[in-house]
Scaffold this motif. Structure first.
Motif, PDB file in Angstrom:
ATOM      1  N   GLN A   1       2.641  -8.066  -6.542  1.00  0.00           N
ATOM      2  CA  GLN A   1       2.099  -7.086  -7.474  1.00  0.00           C
ATOM      3  C   GLN A   1       0.567  -7.095  -7.520  1.00  0.00           C
ATOM      4  O   GLN A   1      -0.078  -8.125  -7.320  1.00  0.00           O
ATOM      5  CB  GLN A   1       2.658  -7.354  -8.874  1.00  0.00           C
ATOM      6  CG  GLN A   1       4.152  -7.105  -8.971  1.00  0.00           C
ATOM      7  CD  GLN A   1       4.724  -7.481 -10.318  1.00  0.00           C
ATOM      8  OE1 GLN A   1       4.020  -8.010 -11.193  1.00  0.00           O
ATOM      9  NE2 GLN A   1       6.016  -7.238 -10.503  1.00  0.00           N
ATOM     10  N   ILE A   2       0.017  -5.927  -7.774  1.00  0.00           N
ATOM     11  CA  ILE A   2      -1.435  -5.757  -7.880  1.00  0.00           C
ATOM     12  C   ILE A   2      -1.871  -6.090  -9.299  1.00  0.00           C
ATOM     13  O   ILE A   2      -1.430  -5.463 -10.265  1.00  0.00           O
ATOM     14  CB  ILE A   2      -1.835  -4.313  -7.522  1.00  0.00           C
ATOM     15  CG1 ILE A   2      -1.447  -3.986  -6.081  1.00  0.00           C
ATOM     16  CG2 ILE A   2      -3.326  -4.092  -7.747  1.00  0.00           C
ATOM     17  CD1 ILE A   2      -2.137  -4.836  -5.037  1.00  0.00           C
TER      18      ILE A   2
ATOM     19  N   ASN B   1       4.291  -1.680  -9.163  1.00  0.00           N
ATOM     20  CA  ASN B   1       4.547  -3.100  -9.437  1.00  0.00           C
ATOM     21  C   ASN B   1       5.995  -3.364  -9.831  1.00  0.00           C
ATOM     22  O   ASN B   1       6.540  -4.440  -9.565  1.00  0.00           O
ATOM     23  CB  ASN B   1       3.605  -3.610 -10.530  1.00  0.00           C
ATOM     24  CG  ASN B   1       2.215  -3.928  -9.994  1.00  0.00           C
ATOM     25  OD1 ASN B   1       2.019  -4.069  -8.786  1.00  0.00           O
ATOM     26  ND2 ASN B   1       1.237  -4.023 -10.884  1.00  0.00           N
TER      27      ASN B   1
ATOM     28  N   PHE C   1      -7.410  -3.515  -9.763  1.00  0.00           N
ATOM     29  CA  PHE C   1      -7.735  -2.526  -8.735  1.00  0.00           C
ATOM     30  C   PHE C   1      -9.080  -1.884  -9.060  1.00  0.00           C
ATOM     31  O   PHE C   1      -9.556  -1.914 -10.193  1.00  0.00           O
ATOM     32  CB  PHE C   1      -6.644  -1.448  -8.640  1.00  0.00           C
ATOM     33  CG  PHE C   1      -6.507  -0.600  -9.869  1.00  0.00           C
ATOM     34  CD1 PHE C   1      -7.283   0.546 -10.041  1.00  0.00           C
ATOM     35  CD2 PHE C   1      -5.608  -0.946 -10.875  1.00  0.00           C
ATOM     36  CE1 PHE C   1      -7.155   1.325 -11.181  1.00  0.00           C
ATOM     37  CE2 PHE C   1      -5.475  -0.181 -12.020  1.00  0.00           C
ATOM     38  CZ  PHE C   1      -6.256   0.962 -12.181  1.00  0.00           C
TER      39      PHE C   1
ATOM     40  N   VAL D   1      -0.038   2.284 -10.277  1.00  0.00           N
ATOM     41  CA  VAL D   1       0.038   0.865  -9.933  1.00  0.00           C
ATOM     42  C   VAL D   1       1.127   0.179 -10.746  1.00  0.00           C
ATOM     43  O   VAL D   1       1.889  -0.655 -10.234  1.00  0.00           O
ATOM     44  CB  VAL D   1      -1.327   0.175 -10.144  1.00  0.00           C
ATOM     45  CG1 VAL D   1      -1.204  -1.336  -9.996  1.00  0.00           C
ATOM     46  CG2 VAL D   1      -2.366   0.724  -9.159  1.00  0.00           C
TER      47      VAL D   1
ATOM     48  N   GLY E   1      -5.857  -9.884  -0.681  1.00  0.00           N
ATOM     49  CA  GLY E   1      -5.131 -11.021  -1.246  1.00  0.00           C
ATOM     50  C   GLY E   1      -5.042 -12.221  -0.338  1.00  0.00           C
ATOM     51  O   GLY E   1      -4.521 -13.270  -0.735  1.00  0.00           O
TER      52      GLY E   1
ATOM     53  N   CYS F   1      -4.953  -3.236   0.253  1.00  0.00           N
ATOM     54  CA  CYS F   1      -4.563  -4.415  -0.534  1.00  0.00           C
ATOM     55  C   CYS F   1      -5.360  -5.628  -0.078  1.00  0.00           C
ATOM     56  O   CYS F   1      -5.495  -5.891   1.114  1.00  0.00           O
ATOM     57  CB  CYS F   1      -3.069  -4.663  -0.377  1.00  0.00           C
ATOM     58  SG  CYS F   1      -2.472  -6.126  -1.238  1.00  0.00           S
TER      59      CYS F   1
ATOM     60  N   GLU G   1       0.825  -1.221   0.000  1.00  0.00           N
ATOM     61  CA  GLU G   1       0.000   0.000   0.000  1.00  0.00           C
ATOM     62  C   GLU G   1       0.854   1.263   0.000  1.00  0.00           C
ATOM     63  O   GLU G   1       0.575   2.226  -0.729  1.00  0.00           O
ATOM     64  CB  GLU G   1      -0.926  -0.034   1.223  1.00  0.00           C
ATOM     65  CG  GLU G   1      -1.996  -1.114   1.112  1.00  0.00           C
ATOM     66  CD  GLU G   1      -2.493  -1.616   2.453  1.00  0.00           C
ATOM     67  OE1 GLU G   1      -3.365  -2.516   2.472  1.00  0.00           O
ATOM     68  OE2 GLU G   1      -2.019  -1.134   3.505  1.00  0.00           O
TER      69      GLU G   1
ATOM     70  N   ASN H   1      -3.140 -10.581  -5.834  1.00  0.00           N
ATOM     71  CA  ASN H   1      -3.492  -9.391  -5.057  1.00  0.00           C
ATOM     72  C   ASN H   1      -4.291  -8.383  -5.878  1.00  0.00           C
ATOM     73  O   ASN H   1      -4.019  -8.171  -7.066  1.00  0.00           O
ATOM     74  CB  ASN H   1      -2.232  -8.693  -4.537  1.00  0.00           C
ATOM     75  CG  ASN H   1      -1.543  -9.474  -3.441  1.00  0.00           C
ATOM     76  OD1 ASN H   1      -2.132 -10.366  -2.838  1.00  0.00           O
ATOM     77  ND2 ASN H   1      -0.286  -9.143  -3.173  1.00  0.00           N
ATOM     78  N   THR H   2      -5.234  -7.745  -5.213  1.00  0.00           N
ATOM     79  CA  THR H   2      -5.993  -6.645  -5.799  1.00  0.00           C
ATOM     80  C   THR H   2      -5.963  -5.477  -4.823  1.00  0.00           C
ATOM     81  O   THR H   2      -5.429  -5.598  -3.721  1.00  0.00           O
ATOM     82  CB  THR H   2      -7.454  -7.056  -6.076  1.00  0.00           C
ATOM     83  OG1 THR H   2      -8.081  -7.392  -4.824  1.00  0.00           O
ATOM     84  CG2 THR H   2      -7.518  -8.252  -7.013  1.00  0.00           C
ATOM     85  N   ALA H   3      -6.530  -4.362  -5.210  1.00  0.00           N
ATOM     86  CA  ALA H   3      -6.515  -3.196  -4.320  1.00  0.00           C
ATOM     87  C   ALA H   3      -7.750  -2.345  -4.500  1.00  0.00           C
ATOM     88  O   ALA H   3      -8.247  -2.156  -5.619  1.00  0.00           O
ATOM     89  CB  ALA H   3      -5.272  -2.353  -4.579  1.00  0.00           C
TER      90      ALA H   3
END
Length: 536
Positions: free
Chosen positions: A495-496, A487, A499, A483, A446, A444, A428, A452-454
C-alpha cells in the motif's frame, strides 16, 4: 470480409506481391485528412519506383535504410521499397534527440536516410558531425539544397533496374528490419529481425486472433515500435488491409469516428482514457467513439488493469491482452476468441515454447526469437542461451491451462527494508485504474525503504474536463480517494502511505518516459529526489 488465406510465402517481397495481385484496385493506404488515397496497385507502383531510386543510390541486399518519418502513407512505400532490395529499413522515433538519432544511425551503419521537414534539421546535423556512415538524406516532401527531393530519388533509378530480380534474391534468413529498444537503462539496442521471424509472427498472430483479410486499421503509434509496425504495416501487407495513417497520435480520439477501424491496437493508456470519456457503459458508447465496427481489439506493450479489460467486455468489445518483446518479433503469448482469461496475457502462440526459470523468469523459444542484437555479440549471448531460450527479464507465473501472468521486470522489482519483494507495475496499474481516468502516470517508490510512496501526475485532458489542476485541493482529494481505493486492493506491505501530485506532465520521449511510455525509473529518482525524500 473474407476468410484469412494461408501464407505460402517465405519473404516480405513475396508476401507484398501476393496482396497486390489479389487486391490491385482496392484501397491500401490513405492519410487521415483524405488528401492521399492509394490502391494496392498504386502502392506497388510507388514501391517499385522508390526501390529503383534506392538502387541508384547504391542500396542493396544487406544494407540498412533509416526512416525518420511520422505515420504517413509514404512511410510504407519507403519501407517496402528497401525490403524489395533485400535491405533492412528501420524507424527512428520522432522524439529522438540529435544524439539518440546519431547512435541508432551509427549502429545500423546506414548510408541513406528518408525523412520529412520536421526532422530535417536534426538529420542534417547528424550527417554534418561525420560520426556515422550517413551520406544521402531524402525528403518525402518539400525541398532543401542539402537533401534529395523525392522526385530526385526516383530519377536516380538505373535504366536497367530489375525490380523482380531484386525481390527474388531476398532470402528468409536475410535481415528484414531493426527495432531499437526504448532504452530504459541505457542506449537502445538494435534487435535484428529476419524475414523468417516476421513471416512466423504474422502467421501465428493471424491464427491466434482469427484475423480476416481486408480489414480497416488506423496507424497512429510510432512505427519504431514493433507492435505498431506489426499491426499496421506487416499484418496489412499479409492480409490486404486498408490502413489510414494519423501523423499526430494526440488526435486519435477525434480520428476514430472518421476511420471506424475494424482492427484497433493500443497500449492501456488510450483504453483508460476512452473509458473515462464514456463513464459507466452507456448504450451506443462504441458508436460514439468510432469503435462500433471493431472486430478485433488488442491491448499490449504495458500491463493493463483487469477492470479496464472487463469494462470493454461489458460494453460489447472483447479486448485481447497479448505479451511479447521486440526480441520476440512482437507477440509470444496471447488471449484469443473463446479463450480470453482476464488478468493473464494468454497462452503461447503456435510453435512457441514458454517456460519459467527457477527464479521465475519467463523464457521463450521458437521461430519468432530475434537473430540477435546488432553489433553486440556479448549481449546476444547473454539474452539467448545455448539451448535457444530467450531470457526476457520478466518475472511471470504460469497458471492452469498454460496461461501466463506477468508480474514485473526483474530489474524493477521493489525489495523494501524488510526484504519483501513487490511489483511496482502492479501497484501503479492498480492506482491508475482506481483513478477513473484522472491519473496520468504513477511511479511507485519503495526500494530499500520502510514503506511505499508514489509520484503521481494528472491526465491533462481528464483534469481539464473536471476543472482540476495540480496543487488544487480538489485534485489532491480526488487522487487521495483513488489511492485509498487502490490500497484496498493491495496487500498491506504494497500500500501507498504517502504520495505527491506533480505539476508537470510526463510525455513519451521526455526525461521521465521512453518513447513507448515506459517509466525511466532511475531518471525519475534523480529528477524528483527532493520530492521523494520529503515523503520519507
Amino acid at each position: 470480409m473474407t476468410a484469412p488465406s494461408s501464407l505460402k510465402t517465405s519473404t516480405l517481397p513475396a508476401l507484398f506481391a501476393a496482396s497486390v495481385a489479389a487486391r490491385a484496385g482496392e484501397p491500401a493506404l490513405r492519410s487521415s485528412d483524405g488528401a492521399t488515397v492509394w490502391t494496392w496497385g498504386e502502392y506497388a507502383r510507388r514501391v517499385r519506383a522508390a526501390a529503383g531510386g534506392y538502387a541508384g543510390l547504391g542500396v542493396g541486399r544487406g544494407d540498412t535504410v533509416a526512416l525518420w518519418l511520422t505515420n504517413r502513407p509514404q512511410f510504407h512505400v519507403a519501407d517496402v521499397a528497401a525490403v524489395q532490395l533485400g535491405a533492412a529499413p528501420f524507424s527512428i522515433y520522432a522524439t529522438f534527440t540529435l544524439e539518440q538519432a546519431e547512435h541508432v544511425i551509427g549502429d545500423a551503419g546506414c548510408r541513406v536516410l528518408v525523412t520529412e521537414p520536421a526532422f530535417l534539421e536534426r538529420a542534417l546535423a547528424v550527417r554534418a558531425r561525420g560520426r556515422t556512415a550517413l551520406e544521402q538524406i531524402v525528403l518525402v516532401e518539400g525541398a532543401h539544397h542539402q537533401a534529395l527531393g523525392w522526385e530526385q530519388l526516383l530519377a536516380a533509378a538505373p535504366a536497367d533496374f530489375d525490380a523482380e530480380a531484386a525481390a527474388a534474391s531476398v532470402r528468409p534468413d536475410d535481415l528484414a528490419t531493426l527495432i531499437y529498444t526504448s532504452g530504459t537503462t541505457g542506449p537502445p539496442k538494435g534487435v535484428e529481425l529476419t524475414h523468417a521471424n516476421l513471416l512466423a509472427q504474422i502467421e501465428v498472430l493471424r491464427e491466434v486472433l482469427q484475423l480476416p483479410d481486408g480489414l480497416r486499421a488506423i496507424s497512429w503509434l510510432p512505427m519504431a515500435h514493433i507492435a505498431e509496425r506489426l499491426c499496421t504495416h506487416y499484418m496489412p501487407m499479409a492480409l490486404g488491409w486498408s490502413v489510414t495513417s494519423l501523423a499526430d497520435p494526440r488526435a486519435i480520439a477525434a480520428a476514430l469516428p472518421h476511420v471506424r477501424p475494424e482492427f484497433f491496437f493500443s497500449p492501456p493508456r488510450i483504453w483508460e482514457k476512452l473509458r473515462a470519456t464514456l463513464g459507466e457503459p452507456p448504450a451506443g458508447g462504441l458508436e460514439a467513439l468510432g469503435l462500433d465496427a471493431v472486430e478485433v481489439a488488442v491491448v499490449a506493450a504495458a500491463p493493463c488493469a483487469p477492470e479496464v479489460i472487463e469494462y470493454w467486455h461489458r460494453l460489447g468489445l472483447p479486448l485481447f491482452e497479448l505479451y511479447g518483446l521486440s526480441e520476440t518479433t512482437g507477440v509470444a503469448t496471447g488471449n484469443r476468441p473463446g479463450a480470453n482469461r482476464v488478468g493473464t496475457v494468454g497462452r503461447p502462440t503456435a510453435g512457441v515454447e514458454v517456460e519459467l526459470s527457477e527464479q521465475g523468469e519467463v523464457l521463450i523459444r521458437g521461430p519468432i526469437v530475434m537473430r540477435g542484437y546488432r553489433n553486440q555479440p556479448d549481449a546476444t549471448a547473454a539474452a539467448i542461451d545455448a539451448d535457444g531460450w530467450l531470457h526476457t527479464g520478466d518475472i511471470g507465473v504460469l497458471e492452469a491451462g498454460g496461461y501466463l501472468r506477468i508480474v514485473d521486470r526483474i530489474k524493477e522489482l521493489i525489495i523494501n527494508a524488510a526484504g519483501k519483494n513487490m511489483s511496482p507495475a502492479n501497484i501503479e496499474t492498480t492506482i491508475k485504474a482506481a483513478g477513473g481516468g484522472l491519473i496520468g502516470n504513477v511511479c511507485c517508490i519503495g526500494d530499500a525503504r520502510a514503506y511505499n510512496t508514489a509520484l503521481i501526475t494528472l491526465d491533462a485532458d481528464a483534469a481539464a474536463a473536471h476543472g482540476l489542476s495540480a496543487g488544487d485541493s480538489r485534485a489532491e482529494q480526488a487522487v487521495a480517494l483513488a489511492v485509498e481505493r487502490a490500497n484496498l486492493r493491495l496487500g498491506r506491505v504494497e500500500q501507498i502511505k504517502r504520495f505527491t501530485v506533480l505539476g508537470n506532465d510526463w510525455v513519451p520521449g521526455g526525461e521521465e518516459l521512453t518513447p513507448t511510455s515506459k517509466l525511466k525509473r532511475k531518471s525519475i529518482a534523480a529528477i524528483y529526489a527532493a520530492e521523494i525524500d520529503a515523503m520519507y
